[in-house]
Scaffold this active site. Structure first.
Site, mmCIF file in Angstrom:
data_model
loop_
_atom_site.group_PDB
_atom_site.id
_atom_site.type_symbol
_atom_site.label_atom_id
_atom_site.label_comp_id
_atom_site.label_asym_id
_atom_site.label_seq_id
_atom_site.Cartn_x
_atom_site.Cartn_y
_atom_site.Cartn_z
ATOM 1 C CG ASP A 235 38.149 39.258 39.984
ATOM 2 O OD1 ASP A 235 38.102 38.273 40.741
ATOM 3 O OD2 ASP A 235 38.903 39.331 38.994
ATOM 4 C CD GLN B 65 43.773 34.622 37.545
ATOM 5 O OE1 GLN B 65 42.554 34.491 37.545
ATOM 6 N NE2 GLN B 65 44.499 34.524 38.645
ATOM 7 C CE LYS C 59 39.998 32.814 39.651
ATOM 8 N NZ LYS C 59 40.669 34.062 39.373
HETATM 9 N N1 GUN Z 1 45.101 36.827 40.677
HETATM 10 C C1 GUN Z 1 45.192 36.342 41.947
HETATM 11 N N2 GUN Z 1 43.999 36.399 42.561
HETATM 12 C C2 GUN Z 1 43.130 36.927 41.676
HETATM 13 C C3 GUN Z 1 41.743 37.220 41.726
HETATM 14 O O1 GUN Z 1 41.049 37.036 42.723
HETATM 15 N N3 GUN Z 1 41.208 37.746 40.587
HETATM 16 C C4 GUN Z 1 41.940 37.985 39.478
HETATM 17 N N4 GUN Z 1 41.321 38.527 38.419
HETATM 18 N N5 GUN Z 1 43.234 37.726 39.401
HETATM 19 C C5 GUN Z 1 43.825 37.196 40.490
#
Ligand code: GUN
Length: 291
Positions: A119, A96, A52
């Protein structure tokens, strides 16, 4: 049969975002800023957050990473979320997942200001999406819709069957596919569905998000169907350096030759999910969703 190239489309969208960022800066605007909170040292989560941050650099965003050990108190994490909510320099942020068991993920999600919830997990964003208001769309549904649009796949009046009803893929996909901009007739198939194979065989567009490797076999697919494979199950493999490979929900060897379009695993929906976060952060910076 056309193979849907998610890697190529994701690169295209990143280039478009980078151009927009350049224009914003040239016109005296602020560089979009995405923050991430990472709790603990889970290998998968570390990798995702690294990606990211790299993605942000690639398109010209500012990024910040806030780290906590996995014994952080829920209260401390919630206080940090409030701080990021109130920080005008940050356009959007994510926490996350998964989080350690002593922290309520739902509480965390609901503490994030919906205006910064890039998200798209906050119930306000999910609810706005359901009634067709501008909202942050979560990563996988965004990726699928964008692939369908960019390949000019006909959706109006088509039968769309969605295998799986999870909150992060099947359920939101069913809502998006029935919206007026897409106009598909949607059926959601799940573990209690009767005549599953017959329903799938009636699909013009089949979206497989059931999490069972190679679940969709040749006899479940109609000639000329569009197949979107959302499966990403890690299975052990002696063929790769990492010792595992990703398997989709579709038995590609039986299904692909029957399809008009099919998204492969890897290289289909997966690469698109990463650009969703960039897209939402840019929308947030431009105040497109919430004025
Ligand atoms: N863990 C796995 N995929 C995601 C996601 O798209 N967003 C977040 N915040 N955590 C994750």
């Amino acid at each position: 049969m056309i193979l849907i190239d998610g890697k190529k489309i994701a690169a295209e969208i990143k280039r478009e975002i980078a151009v927009e960022v350049k224009n914003i800066i040239e016109n005296g605007g602020k560089r979009p800023h995405l923050a991430a909170i990472l709790v603990g040292h889970d290998g998968g989560s570390e990798t995702y957050v690294d990606y990211k941050i790299k993605d942000c650099e690639e398109v010209g965003f500012t990024s910040s990473l806030v780290r906590y050990e996995d014994n952080v108190a829920e209260e401390e994490l919630l206080a940090k979320i409030q701080e990021l909510n109130n920080n005008d320099d940050i356009d959007g942020f994510i926490v996350q997942l998964p989080l350690p068991k002593h922290i309520s993920e739902q509480k965390v999600i609901e503490t994030i200001d919906p205006k910064k919830d890039v998200d798209g997990f906050h119930p306000v964003n999910v609810g706005r999406m359901v009634i067709g208001l501008p909202s942050f769309i979560s990563a996988t549904p965004f990726g699928i819709v964008e692939l369908i649009k960019r390949y000019n796949i006909e959706t109006s009046g088509k039968n769309c069957v969605i295998l799986g009803r999870s909150n992060i893929v099947g359920r939101p996909m069913s809502v998006l596919m029935s919206q007026k901009s897409i106009n598909a007739t949607v059926t959601v198939v799940h573990s209690q569905t009767k005549n599953m194979e017959e329903i799938c065989r009636n699909a013009d567009i089949l979206i497989a998000a059931i999490g069972v490797p190679e679940f969709v076999k040749g006899n479940m697919v109609k000639e000329g169907a569009v197949l979107i494979d959302v499966g990403t199950t890690r299975v052990p493999s002696a063929e790769t350096k990492s010792g595992f490979k990703l398997k989709g929900d579709v038995l590609f060897s039986e299904v692909a030759h029957k399809c008009s379009y099919i998204s492969p695993v890897p290289g289909g929906v997966g690469p698109m999910t990463r650009v969703a976060l960039l897209n939402n952060t840019l929308l947030s910076a431009k105040k497109t969703i919430y004025c």
